[in-house]
Design a protein around this motif. Structure first.
Motif, mmCIF file in Angstrom:
data_model
loop_
_atom_site.group_PDB
_atom_site.id
_atom_site.type_symbol
_atom_site.label_atom_id
_atom_site.label_comp_id
_atom_site.label_asym_id
_atom_site.label_seq_id
_atom_site.Cartn_x
_atom_site.Cartn_y
_atom_site.Cartn_z
ATOM 1 N N ARG A 9 0.870 -1.162 0.000
ATOM 2 C CA ARG A 9 0.000 0.000 0.000
ATOM 3 C C ARG A 9 0.919 1.228 0.000
ATOM 4 N NH1 ARG A 9 -3.416 -1.157 5.221
ATOM 5 N NH2 ARG A 9 -1.466 -2.172 5.837
ATOM 6 N N LYS A 52 -4.244 4.242 -8.223
ATOM 7 C CA LYS A 52 -5.588 3.885 -7.771
ATOM 8 C C LYS A 52 -6.317 3.080 -8.845
ATOM 9 C CE LYS A 52 -7.663 6.986 -5.349
ATOM 10 N NZ LYS A 52 -8.447 8.184 -4.919
ATOM 11 N N SER A 53 -6.158 3.474 -10.096
ATOM 12 C CA SER A 53 -6.843 2.767 -11.183
ATOM 13 C C SER A 53 -6.316 1.355 -11.384
ATOM 14 C CB SER A 53 -6.708 3.556 -12.489
ATOM 15 O OG SER A 53 -5.352 3.582 -12.927
ATOM 16 N N SER A 54 -5.099 1.100 -10.871
ATOM 17 C CA SER A 54 -4.510 -0.242 -10.943
ATOM 18 C C SER A 54 -4.895 -1.100 -9.744
ATOM 19 C CB SER A 54 -2.986 -0.144 -11.020
ATOM 20 O OG SER A 54 -2.587 0.574 -12.178
ATOM 21 N N GLY A 55 -5.735 -0.556 -8.876
ATOM 22 C CA GLY A 55 -6.180 -1.313 -7.709
ATOM 23 C C GLY A 55 -5.236 -1.241 -6.531
#
Length: 272
Positions: free
Chosen positions: A39, A59-62
């Motif tokens: 994280r 964020k878009s990659s999870g």
């Protein structure tokens, strides 16, 4: 073959990478760490579109990600950032100090303000981040890993960067000092430094200059952000390495400028 990331000792570890709010080395390290299970807390000097794009890309990659903003040399900023890390993630496992400035200036024109600028960002800011990180890591049974980023060229500096190299020259000593201090509080906290060589070329560097840099290292190429990110991960994973200063420069500091420099002996004759 076993998974090379099996040795990460904490499930969903947390990494804070300073100087990671633009598409350069710090962000690429953060992105790599996110992909292998961390994280991420990003940091940028100021809130801007590029910094927010970096956050949104992760964020878009999870990848669980947050971002903080401000000058690293301000103690109040540092206190607020690490408080946010506690609130957002509950822990800190890896700190990577990528935030830095390097401004070229002729020696005759370099003044006290230039020195202060470089020492504030490259030494004071790094010290404060490490100090705050150690306060979190000392309470964790798993401790943590801190990586300082120096510069391999402190051994072979070049013209017009005297203030920068003076500040980066402090990183090896700071690393050893903090390794001793941290271990006295929690022997599972490890502090190491990486000294990168040429990782990214500036956009205006000519192909001729690039080739000259490549030929100045033993491996005959420039480095890339993956080389440095893998070294960061190694220092996180290896619990028996602390107080070490490791060059990630393709052997540039071992390579001689000419064949005649390689062996300084009067009876030696070049085979080239």
């Amino acid at each position: 073959m076993s998974d090379p990331f099996d040795s990460i000792p904490v499930k969903y570890p947390v990494a804070f990478v300073t100087g990671s709010g633009s598409h350069r080395v710090g962000f690429e390290i953060a992105k790599f760490l996110g992909r292998v299970g961390f994280r991420i807390m990003l940091h940028a000097r100021s809130s801007n579109d590029v910094a927010l794009e970096c956050r949104d890309e992760l964020k878009s990659s999870g990848i669980p990600v947050d971002i903080v903003f401000g000058q690293v040399q301000q103690p109040s900023n540092q206190a607020a950032w690490f408080s946010r890390i506690r609130d957002r993630f509950g822990r800190l496992d890896l700190l990577v100090n990528c935030a830095a400035v390097w401004e070229p200036k002729r020696l005759s024109e370099t003044n006290v303000e230039d020195l202060q600028l470089h020492f504030d960002s490259n030494v004071v800011g790094t010290f404060l981040s490490c100090q705050q990180a150690i306060e979190i890591m000392r309470t964790q049974p798993s401790g943590g890993s801190i990586v300082l980023i120096g510069d391999a060229a402190i051994e072979r500096p070049y013209v017009d960067f005297s203030a920068y190299f003076a500040s980066k020259g402090a990183i090896p000593t700071l690393t050893r000092c903090l390794a001793v201090e941290a271990a006295s509080l929690n022997p599972r906290i490890r502090v190491n430094a990486l000294l990168p060589g040429t990782i990214l070329f500036a956009s205006d560097v000519s192909e001729t200059a690039k080739q000259r840099v490549r030929e100045s290292s033993l491996v005959r190429r420039e480095g890339n952000t993956f080389d440095l990110a893998k070294a960061v991960l190694f220092l996180y994973q290896n619990s028996f390495v602390t107080g070490s200063v490791i060059s990630v420069d393709g052997g540039r500091n071992l390579a001689s400028e000419t064949a005649a420099d390689a062996i300084a002996h009067p009876r030696w004759k070049s085979q080239n």
